[in-house]
Design a protein around this motif. Structure first.
Motif, PDB file in Angstrom:
ATOM      1  N   THR A  13      29.796  41.043  46.486  1.00 17.85           N
ATOM      2  CA  THR A  13      29.354  41.066  45.088  1.00 17.85           C
ATOM      3  C   THR A  13      28.031  40.337  44.880  1.00 17.85           C
ATOM      4  N   GLY A  30      40.140  49.540  38.972  1.00 21.71           N
ATOM      5  CA  GLY A  30      40.186  48.168  39.465  1.00 21.71           C
ATOM      6  C   GLY A  30      41.522  47.899  40.135  1.00 21.71           C
ATOM      7  N   GLY A  36      39.041  44.418  43.087  1.00 22.86           N
ATOM      8  CA  GLY A  36      39.173  43.473  41.978  1.00 22.86           C
ATOM      9  C   GLY A  36      37.976  42.540  41.883  1.00 22.86           C
ATOM     10  N   HIS A  39      35.021  44.450  40.383  1.00 22.23           N
ATOM     11  CA  HIS A  39      35.214  44.669  38.950  1.00 22.23           C
ATOM     12  C   HIS A  39      35.022  43.377  38.157  1.00 22.23           C
ATOM     13  N   ARG A  40      35.543  42.259  38.676  1.00 22.57           N
ATOM     14  CA  ARG A  40      35.374  40.976  37.975  1.00 22.57           C
ATOM     15  C   ARG A  40      33.901  40.579  37.906  1.00 22.57           C
TER      16      ARG A  40
END
Length: 180
Positions: A13, A30, A36, A39-40
């Motif tokens: 990320t 997600g 996850g 997406h976060r």
């Protein structure tokens, strides 16, 4: 000449590349693991973009890939690909995993992206054996880029030491030096 493929131990990320690949589930809504985390980090705009894709085409089948904006990520876009769930290796898992990498590379190329970062697709909750998945990923990517000039830079971003070691060995066997 520096290799087009590099191994990075870290968090996908945070990669400053044109596009990162999300090891998504078929719903694109997600989930856990890398999905996850992406997406976060991307924020609600990514989920909204995924909802639009779902409305247009439905779920994403294993081996397929779709592209969305990146939300709050440093990348320009996210390619969501669905790897296979490991069921013993007798259900076309290897072909589906290879398709996930190849289709992601093709989407990057189609969108004129020059750098792409991959996680270890299907090796988390989907249970694909890490060594076998690394070999499939590395060979699918290597084969793809020998015939095409783009993407110019491919990163295998490994969150854990085990996966990083597997990819580094494959890269070294090819005659290139891994990057820390």
């Amino acid at each position: 000449m520096q290799s087009r493929i590099q191994v990075i131990r870290g968090d996908i990320t945070t990669m400053q590349v044109d596009v990162i690949v999300n090891a998504a589930n078929s719903s694109l809504m997600g989930g856990g693991g890398v999905d996850g985390a992406i997406h976060r980090a991307a924020g609600p705009a990514l989920l909204e973009a995924c909802k639009v894709v779902r409305q247009q085409q439905g779920e994403c089948a294993p081996g397929h890939a779709v592209i969305t904006l990146a939300g709050n990520l440093p990348a320009k876009a996210v390619i969501h690909t669905v790897g296979p769930i490991w069921r013993g290796g007798e259900h076309n898992e290897a072909r589906l995993l290879e398709d996930a990498y190849r289709n992601s590379l093709q989407l990057a190329r189609d969108n004129d992206f020059h750098s792409i970062a991959f996680p270890a697709i299907s090796t988390g909750i989907y249970g694909y054996p890490k060594a076998a998945a690394a070999e499939i990923a590395f060979h699918a990517v290597s084969d793809y880029i020998t015939r095409r000039p783009q993407p110019e830079q491919i990163y295998f971003v490994c969150y854990d030491e085990e996966n990083a070691g597997l990819y580094e060995r494959l890269l070294t066997q090819q005659g290139d030096e891994p990057v820390a």
